[in-house]
Motif scaffolding. Structure first.
Motif, PDB file in Angstrom:
ATOM      1  N   SER A 152      -2.412   1.551  -6.530  1.00 57.65           N
ATOM      2  CA  SER A 152      -1.730   0.984  -7.678  1.00 57.65           C
ATOM      3  C   SER A 152      -0.300   0.543  -7.334  1.00 57.65           C
ATOM      4  N   GLU A 153       0.150   0.764  -6.098  1.00 60.77           N
ATOM      5  CA  GLU A 153       1.503   0.415  -5.720  1.00 60.77           C
ATOM      6  C   GLU A 153       1.536  -0.931  -5.006  1.00 60.77           C
ATOM      7  N   SER A 154       2.694  -1.599  -5.040  1.00 61.81           N
ATOM      8  CA  SER A 154       2.844  -2.855  -4.340  1.00 61.81           C
ATOM      9  C   SER A 154       2.757  -2.623  -2.841  1.00 61.81           C
ATOM     10  N   PRO A 155       2.046  -3.457  -2.103  1.00 59.20           N
ATOM     11  CA  PRO A 155       1.901  -3.237  -0.668  1.00 59.20           C
ATOM     12  C   PRO A 155       3.231  -3.419   0.056  1.00 59.20           C
ATOM     13  N   ILE A 156       3.530  -2.515   0.994  1.00 61.81           N
ATOM     14  CA  ILE A 156       4.722  -2.583   1.827  1.00 61.81           C
ATOM     15  C   ILE A 156       4.265  -2.485   3.266  1.00 61.81           C
ATOM     16  N   ALA A 157       4.875  -3.262   4.134  1.00 58.95           N
ATOM     17  CA  ALA A 157       4.490  -3.268   5.542  1.00 58.95           C
ATOM     18  C   ALA A 157       5.110  -2.067   6.238  1.00 58.95           C
ATOM     19  N   TYR A 158       4.268  -1.180   6.778  1.00 60.72           N
ATOM     20  CA  TYR A 158       4.730  -0.036   7.551  1.00 60.72           C
ATOM     21  C   TYR A 158       4.103  -0.105   8.943  1.00 60.72           C
ATOM     22  N   ASN A 159       4.785   0.474   9.892  1.00 59.84           N
ATOM     23  CA  ASN A 159       4.218   0.633  11.222  1.00 59.84           C
ATOM     24  C   ASN A 159       3.449   1.964  11.235  1.00 59.84           C
ATOM     25  N   TRP A 160       2.217   1.892  10.739  1.00 61.88           N
ATOM     26  CA  TRP A 160       1.466   3.115  10.513  1.00 61.88           C
ATOM     27  C   TRP A 160       1.046   3.773  11.818  1.00 61.88           C
ATOM     28  N   ILE A 161       1.121   5.094  11.812  1.00 64.05           N
ATOM     29  CA  ILE A 161       0.550   5.941  12.849  1.00 64.05           C
ATOM     30  C   ILE A 161      -0.503   6.815  12.172  1.00 64.05           C
ATOM     31  N   THR A 162      -1.737   6.738  12.657  1.00 69.90           N
ATOM     32  CA  THR A 162      -2.806   7.583  12.120  1.00 69.90           C
ATOM     33  C   THR A 162      -2.977   8.797  13.016  1.00 69.90           C
ATOM     34  N   THR A 163      -2.778   9.958  12.444  1.00 65.08           N
ATOM     35  CA  THR A 163      -2.875  11.215  13.193  1.00 65.08           C
ATOM     36  C   THR A 163      -4.238  11.836  12.961  1.00 65.08           C
ATOM     37  N   PRO A 164      -4.970  12.165  14.035  1.00 67.38           N
ATOM     38  CA  PRO A 164      -6.282  12.803  13.832  1.00 67.38           C
ATOM     39  C   PRO A 164      -6.144  14.093  13.031  1.00 67.38           C
ATOM     40  N   LEU A 165      -7.013  14.259  12.065  1.00 73.79           N
ATOM     41  CA  LEU A 165      -7.028  15.484  11.257  1.00 73.79           C
ATOM     42  C   LEU A 165      -7.772  16.572  12.023  1.00 73.79           C
ATOM     43  N   THR A 166      -7.074  17.657  12.325  1.00 69.26           N
ATOM     44  CA  THR A 166      -7.640  18.753  13.094  1.00 69.26           C
ATOM     45  C   THR A 166      -7.295  20.079  12.413  1.00 69.26           C
ATOM     46  N   ALA A 167      -7.966  21.133  12.855  1.00 73.23           N
ATOM     47  CA  ALA A 167      -7.688  22.458  12.317  1.00 73.23           C
ATOM     48  C   ALA A 167      -6.250  22.873  12.581  1.00 73.23           C
ATOM     49  N   GLY A 168      -5.641  22.343  13.641  1.00 73.49           N
ATOM     50  CA  GLY A 168      -4.270  22.693  13.964  1.00 73.49           C
ATOM     51  C   GLY A 168      -3.247  22.236  12.942  1.00 73.49           C
ATOM     52  N   LEU A 169      -3.631  21.302  12.066  1.00 71.34           N
ATOM     53  CA  LEU A 169      -2.733  20.836  11.014  1.00 71.34           C
ATOM     54  C   LEU A 169      -2.932  21.582   9.701  1.00 71.34           C
ATOM     55  N   LEU A 170      -3.915  22.470   9.648  1.00 71.64           N
ATOM     56  CA  LEU A 170      -4.263  23.137   8.390  1.00 71.64           C
ATOM     57  C   LEU A 170      -3.848  24.603   8.405  1.00 71.64           C
ATOM     58  N   ARG A 171      -3.396  25.080   7.262  1.00 76.51           N
ATOM     59  CA  ARG A 171      -3.112  26.494   7.048  1.00 76.51           C
ATOM     60  C   ARG A 171      -3.934  26.955   5.845  1.00 76.51           C
ATOM     61  N   GLY A 172      -4.426  28.186   5.892  1.00 71.82           N
ATOM     62  CA  GLY A 172      -5.104  28.771   4.751  1.00 71.82           C
ATOM     63  C   GLY A 172      -6.599  28.556   4.703  1.00 71.82           C
ATOM     64  N   ALA A 173      -7.163  27.754   5.616  1.00 76.10           N
ATOM     65  CA  ALA A 173      -8.610  27.545   5.663  1.00 76.10           C
ATOM     66  C   ALA A 173      -9.205  28.447   6.736  1.00 76.10           C
ATOM     67  N   LEU A 174     -10.375  29.016   6.474  1.00 69.29           N
ATOM     68  CA  LEU A 174     -11.035  29.867   7.452  1.00 69.29           C
ATOM     69  C   LEU A 174     -12.107  29.133   8.233  1.00 69.29           C
ATOM     70  N   ASP A 175     -12.492  27.945   7.783  1.00 70.07           N
ATOM     71  CA  ASP A 175     -13.503  27.162   8.493  1.00 70.07           C
ATOM     72  C   ASP A 175     -13.284  25.694   8.153  1.00 70.07           C
ATOM     73  N   ILE A 176     -13.602  24.844   9.096  1.00 69.34           N
ATOM     74  CA  ILE A 176     -13.480  23.392   8.900  1.00 69.34           C
ATOM     75  C   ILE A 176     -14.839  22.770   9.179  1.00 69.34           C
ATOM     76  N   GLU A 177     -15.414  22.147   8.161  1.00 70.67           N
ATOM     77  CA  GLU A 177     -16.693  21.453   8.324  1.00 70.67           C
ATOM     78  C   GLU A 177     -16.429  19.980   8.616  1.00 70.67           C
ATOM     79  N   ARG A 178     -17.007  19.503   9.710  1.00 72.77           N
ATOM     80  CA  ARG A 178     -16.880  18.073  10.036  1.00 72.77           C
ATOM     81  C   ARG A 178     -17.979  17.304   9.298  1.00 72.77           C
ATOM     82  N   THR A 179     -17.552  16.337   8.490  1.00 75.59           N
ATOM     83  CA  THR A 179     -18.473  15.521   7.709  1.00 75.59           C
ATOM     84  C   THR A 179     -18.569  14.134   8.336  1.00 75.59           C
ATOM     85  N   GLU A 180     -19.387  13.272   7.737  1.00 76.21           N
ATOM     86  CA  GLU A 180     -19.510  11.913   8.251  1.00 76.21           C
ATOM     87  C   GLU A 180     -18.190  11.160   8.166  1.00 76.21           C
TER      88      GLU A 180
END
Length: 402
Positions: A9-37
């Motif tokens: 819903s926001e106006s598009p702005i040009a950013y130099n995006w960096i996509t960081t892989p989502l891994t268990a190392g970025l999460l706190r409080g979860a006891l298991d991580i299920e990989r989905t499609e």
């Protein structure tokens, strides 16, 4: 504090995006991580425990990431998170608001956002039936941030199953450093899960953890604090410095056992925890005040008269006379928990008991009534969290730093 809307819903702005892989190392409080499609689905019970469960309520509750947060360091001025939420709706009750994402910088809540759309589970409380509708993913954006290096936490909605799809920033991301905080592992019911709290970082266990400087692992499961053996084994196997277990309300409002089964079940639950944590401070917490079940057994059921008016309230369906036949009430449970802990503490000096009405009792009820007659509201969550931090973590409390 700013509130962010969906990125679409926001106006598009040009950013130099960096996509960081989502891994268990970025999460706190979860006891298991299920990989989905599409990405990652955080769980609060490990896969082996989920395999031993046959209850849909617990399956839903443990997949809702109460207490789960992304934690990283970055200089990013804008952060986007793509998710696919699964939400709940109730027939005859006003629509629930979209779940809240809390964005914390250096421990301070500075932004909030939400993701519309996603899957929806529509539940008919009158008939016990449900219908699932599939939906599309969305994006929550947090912009206009300082370019200074900072610790960021994104607390996921405590009451929406949340599949994590992508994390984008305009500066590199690194996992958050270990701050050396004590790990507090807590287990309880929907009240601990965060029912009716304002946002994920303000549910009472999160509030208490913040005040105490502790890292929270929240095993509060809505409708599912049933002394399940697999939950005890999960607590046993999870590293933690201090542990609390809040026992009682679900056993009454689901009418799952009598006093004959309750006492050995509590002993067994505590025995299992002690197998993995023989000397950790362990606090048993009895139920907060809940007038409908203080002296009246369960089960609890939706009050269909209030449901017809677009409100959701509960009523106790048992008969107080049934206490003579071993039916549980909150008063019975408090008395027995206090007795059990006193007995065991003679050989286990780091086992402690907290009377739940010290967190929320008669004096609080008039000022802060329970909106549906079971669950506390947002203000009450804050009060309970503040009291728990003072009673458990402060000097002289069972979780006092030694």
């Amino acid at each position: 504090m700013n509130t962010e809307s969906n990125a679409e819903s926001e106006s598009p702005i040009a950013y130099n995006w960096i996509t960081t892989p989502l891994t268990a190392g970025l999460l706190r409080g979860a006891l298991d991580i299920e990989r989905t499609e599409r990405g990652l689905l955080p769980h609060r019970l490990p896969a082996w425990a989920r395999a031993q469960n046959n209850d849909g309520q617990l399956a839903m509750a443990e997949s809702q990431p109460s207490g789960v947060r992304l934690a990283f360091r970055t200089r990013a001025t804008v952060v986007e998170l793509d998710t696919l939420p699964s939400k709940r709706a109730y027939v005859g009750v006003p629509d629930r608001p979209d779940g809240t994402y809390d964005f914390l910088v250096d421990g301070r809540l500075v932004r909030q956002g939400s993701v519309s759309g996603g899957h929806t589970l529509t539940i008919d409380m009158a008939t016990g039936t449900f219908e699932r509708t599939l939906g599309a993913p969305g994006t929550v954006r947090f912009a206009d941030l300082s370019d200074a290096m900072k610790d960021v936490e994104i607390w996921l909605p405590h009451d929406e199953t949340t599949e994590l799809l992508a994390l984008r920033t305009d500066a590199p991301v690194e996992p958050a450093a270990d701050r050396g905080r004590p790990v507090w592992l807590h287990h309880g019911s929907s009240i601990s899960h965060g029912s009716d709290a304002a946002s994920p970082s303000t549910i009472w266990p999160a509030r208490a953890a913040s005040l105490a400087g502790a890292d929270l692992i929240n095993l509060g499961f809505g409708g599912s604090a049933m002394l399940d053996p697999f939950t005890a084994r999960t607590i046993r196997d999870t590293p933690a410095d201090v542990i609390s277990v809040k026992i009682g309300i679900n056993l009454v409002n689901y009418d799952v056992m009598r006093i004959r089964a309750f006492t050995p079940a509590v002993h067994g639950f505590l025995d299992t925890i002690r197998e993995g944590h023989p000397t950790a401070p362990l606090l048993v917490v009895s139920p907060i005040l809940c007038p409908i079940h203080e002296d009246t057994p369960g089960p609890a059921a939706p009050d269909l008269d209030t449901l017809a008016d677009g409100q959701l309230k509960f009523k106790a369906m048992g008969d107080p006379a049934e206490r003579a036949y071993g039916k549980l009430t909150l008063a019975v449970i408090r008395e027995e928990l206090a007795r059990i802990v006193t007995q065991r503490a003679a050989d286990d000096p780091r086992l402690h008991y907290l009377e739940g009405r010290e967190l929320y009792g008669e004096a609080d009820l008039g000022e802060l009534p329970l909106p549906d007659d079971i669950h506390p509201d947002a203000a009450t969550h804050r009060r309970i969290g503040e009291r728990f931090a003072e009673l458990a973590f402060a000097p002289g409390g069972p979780f006092e730093k030694r």
